[in-house]
Design an enzyme around this catalytic site. Structure first.
Site, mmCIF file in Angstrom:
data_model
loop_
_atom_site.group_PDB
_atom_site.id
_atom_site.type_symbol
_atom_site.label_atom_id
_atom_site.label_comp_id
_atom_site.label_asym_id
_atom_site.label_seq_id
_atom_site.Cartn_x
_atom_site.Cartn_y
_atom_site.Cartn_z
ATOM 1 N N ARG A 48 -76.361 65.760 -0.455
ATOM 2 C CA ARG A 48 -76.135 64.286 -0.633
ATOM 3 C C ARG A 48 -77.329 63.598 -0.805
ATOM 4 O O ARG A 48 -77.801 62.895 0.238
ATOM 5 C CB ARG A 48 -74.796 63.551 0.220
ATOM 6 C CG ARG A 48 -73.804 64.523 0.047
ATOM 7 C CD ARG A 48 -72.363 63.800 0.834
ATOM 8 N NE ARG A 48 -71.158 64.601 0.296
ATOM 9 C CZ ARG A 48 -70.396 65.191 0.879
ATOM 10 N NH1 ARG A 48 -70.383 64.832 2.173
ATOM 11 N NH2 ARG A 48 -69.313 65.699 0.696
ATOM 12 N N LYS A 65 -75.261 66.468 4.702
ATOM 13 C CA LYS A 65 -74.558 67.725 4.083
ATOM 14 C C LYS A 65 -75.666 68.805 3.925
ATOM 15 O O LYS A 65 -76.423 68.550 2.790
ATOM 16 C CB LYS A 65 -73.872 67.556 2.744
ATOM 17 C CG LYS A 65 -73.179 68.671 2.405
ATOM 18 C CD LYS A 65 -72.143 68.275 1.102
ATOM 19 C CE LYS A 65 -71.604 69.701 1.030
ATOM 20 N NZ LYS A 65 -70.324 69.929 1.923
ATOM 21 N N GLU A 97 -63.868 67.524 12.540
ATOM 22 C CA GLU A 97 -63.539 68.330 11.259
ATOM 23 C C GLU A 97 -63.589 69.606 11.231
ATOM 24 O O GLU A 97 -63.862 70.235 12.121
ATOM 25 C CB GLU A 97 -64.572 67.678 10.168
ATOM 26 C CG GLU A 97 -65.973 68.191 10.263
ATOM 27 C CD GLU A 97 -66.921 67.730 9.125
ATOM 28 O OE1 GLU A 97 -67.374 68.434 8.561
ATOM 29 O OE2 GLU A 97 -66.928 66.289 8.987
#
Length: 358
Positions: A103, A205, A241
């Site tokens: 990202r 990321k 997550e």
């Protein structure tokens, strides 16, 4: 016939780079497009590829985009190259210190790396999609998965930012991410291993978020689970997550997802679902979610660019299994239907998420 190719992005072009990690291109949007470079042999793919059994595996396509720069410099014009191996020094920073972010602007800043401009990023994605358009699966058979990478390729010995960097984009046709296809996921809650910690790089990321989860994933899959749901490392009480995707819970008309506290990735699909849910009348909360709330949830689902939106059928924690009822009226299916409708041009794209490539 539609003579344009569309790529879904999370919001306006101005916020494109820091939020998007990967992209999909559907064959619905491609017909006659000009060759971006020397043409490839377009014959034989129908005989070579079993589109009905595509799966989520790397398949070498024709081209990749590459652009380089030095430390304290800016990226200049890149070019399309035939897909193939890249040459790295044994002392490349990406191999020694994991200086690798996807990202681009947000991740690159955190990892002390230069990043391509927004226009350079978008142009590279467009060129890669067009150059590999013959690999786009037939309608309903899959998607062309586009992956941008930013890596520190210059040599280093001591711990320091790399002197040189490479930005590249490649593509691969893919099917469903999980082996079970569209079947509900069976998640295992991990309370020994952690993917991130406060003050670390959990919100970036980079490879630092993926290598640490491999042991937990292998252990879970050996026991028949689809993936792993991680808890916060400080209290081991709040959910964060799944290995490769964000997680939501639904209770009545409320959607809840872990807040962006620097430990989780702010996924493109996560952001899209939050905005779509608000449009559809759901109340959306980003907050700490204790593991106990999973037991009372009406439904649980995961979101990700590769995953899409996937319902969770069961979650196992400390030897206890919580199962969720499946039906065609699940909130996640309604939300995903709206998202796919926007991707396919059936539903109006009010936020300009879709880029058309002429």
């Amino acid at each position: 016939m539609i003579s344009r190719l569309r790529v879904l992005v999370p919001s306006s072009i101005s916020s494109y780079v820091p939020k998007i990690g990967h992209g999909f291109v559907s064959s619905r949007y491609v017909s006659s497009l000009p060759e971006p470079c020397e043409s490839s042999d377009e014959s034989g793919l129908e005989d070579e590829i079993e589109w009905n059994n595509l799966g989520f595996h790397l398949m070498k396509t024709d081209y990749m985009y590459m652009m380089k720069c030095e430390k304290d410099d800016e990226f200049k014009q890149g070019q399309l190259n035939r897909y193939g191996n890249i040459e790295l020094s044994p002392s490349a920073a990406v191999l020694n210190y994991g200086q690798n972010a996807i990202r681009m602007q947000f991740g690159a800043e955190r990892m002390c790396m230069p990043s391509p401009s927004i226009s350079q990023f978008v142009d590279a994605v467009k060129q890669t999609a067009l150059a590999n358009r013959r690999w786009i699966p037939p309608p309903g058979k899959g998607s062309l998965y586009i992956r941008p990478l930013l890596i520190g390729t210059g040599p280093v010995l001591g711990l320091a930012p790399a002197p040189d960097y490479t930005f590249l984009v490649y593509a691969s046709p893919v099917g469903n991410y999980f082996k079970g296809g569209s079947a509900p996921l069976n998640l295992y809650v991990e309370d020994e291993f952690h993917r991130a910690m406060h003050g670390g790089a959990g919100g970036v990321k980079s490879i630092t978020n993926y290598a640490p989860v491999l042991k937990a994933i292998n252990k879970a899959k050996d026991r028949g689970f689809s993936d792993v749901l991680y808890l916060d490392s400080a209290t081991k009480r709040n959910i964060e997550e799944v290995s490769s995707c964000n997680v939501f819970i639904v209770k009545n008309n409320v959607l809840s997802t872990p807040e962006s506290n620097g430990n989780i990735l702010q996924g493109v699909t996560r952001k899209s679902i939050i905005e779509i849910a608000s449009d559809m009348g759901y109340k959306v909360e980003e907050r700490c979610i204790p593991i106990e709330e999973l037991i009372d949830a009406d439904e649980v689902f995961c979101t990700g660019t590769a995953v899409g939106v996937a319902p969770v059928g069961s979650i196992s924690y400390k030897g206890k299994r919580t199962e969720y009822k499946m039906s065609n009226q699940l909130a996640c299916l309604k939300l995903y239907s709206r998202l796919v409708g926007i991707q396919n041009g059936i539903i109006e794209d009010k936020r300009e998420w879709v880029i058309q490539i002429d």
